[in-house]
Design an enzyme around this catalytic site. Structure first.
Site, PDB file in Angstrom:
ATOM      1  N   ASP A 104       0.853  -1.186   0.000  1.00  0.00           N
ATOM      2  CA  ASP A 104       0.000   0.000   0.000  1.00  0.00           C
ATOM      3  C   ASP A 104       0.890   1.239   0.000  1.00  0.00           C
ATOM      4  OD1 ASP A 104      -2.584   1.414   0.535  1.00  0.00           O
ATOM      5  OD2 ASP A 104      -3.158  -0.562   1.302  1.00  0.00           O
ATOM      6  N   ASP A 208      -3.506   4.515  -2.071  1.00  0.00           N
ATOM      7  CA  ASP A 208      -4.570   4.964  -1.188  1.00  0.00           C
ATOM      8  C   ASP A 208      -5.116   6.316  -1.648  1.00  0.00           C
ATOM      9  OD1 ASP A 208      -5.864   4.412   1.469  1.00  0.00           O
ATOM     10  OD2 ASP A 208      -4.981   6.357   1.956  1.00  0.00           O
ATOM     11  N   GLU A 279      -7.027   3.226  -5.364  1.00  0.00           N
ATOM     12  CA  GLU A 279      -8.319   3.386  -4.694  1.00  0.00           C
ATOM     13  C   GLU A 279      -8.867   4.717  -5.190  1.00  0.00           C
ATOM     14  OE1 GLU A 279     -10.334   3.946  -0.294  1.00  0.00           O
ATOM     15  OE2 GLU A 279      -8.524   5.010  -0.851  1.00  0.00           O
TER      16      GLU A 279
HETATM   17  C1  NOJ Z   1      -8.598   4.433   2.378  1.00  0.00           C
HETATM   18  C2  NOJ Z   1      -8.235   3.253   3.207  1.00  0.00           C
HETATM   19  O1  NOJ Z   1      -8.708   2.095   2.567  1.00  0.00           O
HETATM   20  C3  NOJ Z   1      -8.857   3.462   4.564  1.00  0.00           C
HETATM   21  O2  NOJ Z   1      -8.770   2.326   5.370  1.00  0.00           O
HETATM   22  C4  NOJ Z   1      -8.200   4.657   5.203  1.00  0.00           C
HETATM   23  O3  NOJ Z   1      -8.842   4.948   6.413  1.00  0.00           O
HETATM   24  C5  NOJ Z   1      -8.280   5.891   4.291  1.00  0.00           C
HETATM   25  N1  NOJ Z   1      -7.972   5.596   2.935  1.00  0.00           N
HETATM   26  C6  NOJ Z   1      -7.306   6.948   4.744  1.00  0.00           C
HETATM   27  O4  NOJ Z   1      -6.002   6.536   4.443  1.00  0.00           O
END
Ligand code: NOJ
Length: 561
Positions: A104, A208, A279
């Protein structure tokens, strides 16, 4: 059977390291625990799950305010998870089994304990002041604008720093200050972070909140939209309403984000065979499709949250898949997923009166047969359900504990999560005391676990293994074309996957009644071979298509002549 880039046809398994396997009995999963379980993931035989890659949620040094998504050092390992040597061992052991490793990358924000932020907040003159987004009060003592944190409970996206008299931006918790991606030094620093892990042998990154890195440099207020009677006006709910209203926001999806992603891509392209999956939490397919750039110069894959948010209706999933396929640039390749560490588990989310497990079987077949790269969330292959978290065990401020409970390895106390002692059976089975797991084990672990399901041909695990190993030999499923069939009964989602050497028909019944479908009238064929069914009682063999009967909550893969 290998053709094209691995990330287009491999199956990627998402591990939340805190929850997968605890090697030292402290109640928190770790890297050595993952290494100890790699044979389960792929030992080269159909007895194992057979996945091609793992994606690890963050394991970097962190105060754990957001369980690792608040990074205090991008190039280390938190002692809770082990050491860099443990990471190297994991990569080596994974590679020996043909499993690639994705880590990640959290570029939007750091922890407030990261040395960069500590330096930045030290004074307005700090050389790193502009590594973060600082702004003056407005109207006397008000925050610089109306932006809100993506976490409803965190409220405003700004926190006032008494010491320097300015506000800093945080799209998530106040302990997660946003980096300023307009600063060239930030871009260079993140290039270095990427190269650090690429040189260590990782096969790519999950990025992320990729859509948040760039924001309006003028920090303008977001437009106010009447969100009706909704209570939850933040996060996904807000994004849905904004997408419906076709509103451009100033705090996400700013055009410059594409330049940042092209830079990431150039860094990756300097190495062989590496990838990035983003994401991109934008509930608007047109915007999402843009994150692939030309199809070759931005993200390799993007997670499609519009798909994940669909109700259990075949037409809902079909229309998202079809619309998205039409929007993607020619070379772009979808990613398919239904679960991750931020969302209720599939077997719970779609449950209505006990049909969750059956629906999860149909979901598994859908994810593993659609065109695109499947991402599986640890434990979903067992049919794990959401945990029940007593109030005194709640640890996540955004309500995501239920989907993060310990992996269920066996029926012993603690579900075999803690290995403590390395070799031999898990600590619980040997009566070895271990710490309480950081989250309670979810209900049903005595039935829903690897040891029980491994030898049960009717289990969810057996279905996943069959689907994944079937996929490996199927040109149509791995890189074939996709076409949904119109005019099918209302409860059905049916599509063709076609390669020159193979034609498959996938029929998924989302309803709780059997459905009769004269598939032959769709012009596909008169007869077919049933290859795989979600119903374990349904044996492979020839079937007539003049009237195909598909059971309630049942999915089938049929080979066409
Ligand atoms: C997305 C992540 O999947 C989540 O778990 C996290 O809280 C937020 N981004 C902030 O990094």
């Amino acid at each position: 059977m290998a053709r094209g880039e691995w990330w287009r046809h491999g199956v990627i398994y998402h591990i939340y390291p805190r929850s997968f396997s605890d090697s030292n009995g402290d109640g928190v999963g770790d890297l050595a625990g993952i290494s100890a379980r790699l044979d389960y993931l792929n030992d080269g035989t159909p007895d194992s799950l057979g996945v091609d890659a793992i994606w690890l949620s963050p394991f970097y040094p962190s105060p754990m305010k957001d369980f690792g998504y608040d990074v205090a050092d991008y190039t280390g390992v938190d002692p809770l998870f082990g050491t860099l040597e443990d990471f190297d061992t994991l990569v080596t052991e994974a590679r020996a089994r043909g499993i690639r490793v994705i880590v990640d990358l959290v570029p939007n924000h750091t922890s407030d304990r990261h040395p960069w932020f500590i330096e930045s907040r030290a004074s307005r003159e700090s050389p790193k002041r502009d590594w973060y987004i600082w702004a003056d009060s407005k109207h006397g003592d008000q925050p610089p604008n109306n932006w809100m944190s993506a976490f409803p409970r965190a409220g405003r996206a700004w926190t006032f720093d008494q010491h320097t008299g300015q506000w800093y931006l945080h799209s998530f918790l106040p302990e997660q200050p946003d980096l300023n991606w307009w600063a060239p030094e930030v871009r260079e620093a993140m290039d270095e972070v990427m190269r650090f892990w690429l040189d260590r042998g990782v096969d790519g990154f999950r990025i992320d909140v990729a859509h948040r890195m760039a924001k309006d440099p003028e920090l303008r207020d977001n437009p106010l939209v009447d969100l009706g009677d909704e209570d939850d006006r933040s996060g996904p709910a807000r994004a849905f309403r904004m997408a419906e209203a076709e509103v451009e926001l100033y705090d996400e999806d700013w055009p410059e984000v594409h330049e940042i992603l092209r830079r990431f891509r150039r860094t990756l392209d300097a190495y062989d065979d590496r990838m990035a999956v983003g994401e991109v939490y934008l509930l608007d397919l047109r915007k999402l499709a843009r994150y692939y750039g030309s199809g070759r110069d931005e993200l390799h894959l993007a997670h499609n949250f519009v798909f994940l948010h669909q109700p259990w209706k075949p037409e809902a999933f079909r229309s998202v898949v079809d619309e998205y396929a039409a929007l993607l640039p020619a070379d772009a390749w979808p990613a398919q997923f239904l679960g991750n560490h931020d969302h209720s588990r599939v077997a719970s989310r779609y449950d209505e009166g006990g049909n969750g497990p059956a629906r999860a079987r149909v979901g598994a077949m859908m994810i593993l047969t659609l065109r695109g790269t499947p991402f599986l969330y640890y434990g979903d292959e067992l049919g794990m359900i959401d945990g029940e978290i007593p109030p005194d065990r709640v640890v996540d401020m955004d309500g995501r504990d239920p989907e993060r409970t310990p992996m269920q390895w066996d029926a012993s106390q603690g579900a075999g999560f803690s290995l403590a002692g390395g070799d031999g059976p898990p600590a619980g089975a040997r009566g070895v005391p271990t710490a309480e797991p950081w989250l309670p084990v979810a209900p049903g672990a005595e039935r829903i676990n690897v040891a029980v399901e491994r030898d049960d041909p009717t289990s969810m695990l057996s279905l996943y293994r069959r689907l994944i190993w079937y996929r490996k030999d199927s040109a149509a499923l791995r890189w074939g074309g996709y076409r949904s069939l119109p005019d099918v009964p209302e409860s059905l989602y049916a599509f063709l996957r076609e390669a020159p050497e193979e034609r498959l028909l996938v029929a998924l019944n989302f309803g709780d009644e059997p459905v009769k479908w004269p598939a032959e009238s769709s012009g596909v064929a008169a007869t077919a071979q049933l290859e795989l069914s979600t119903d374990p009682g349904h044996q492979p063999g020839p079937v007539g298509l003049s009237e195909l009967v598909i059971g309630p909550d049942q999915g089938m893969i049929l080979r066409l002549p």
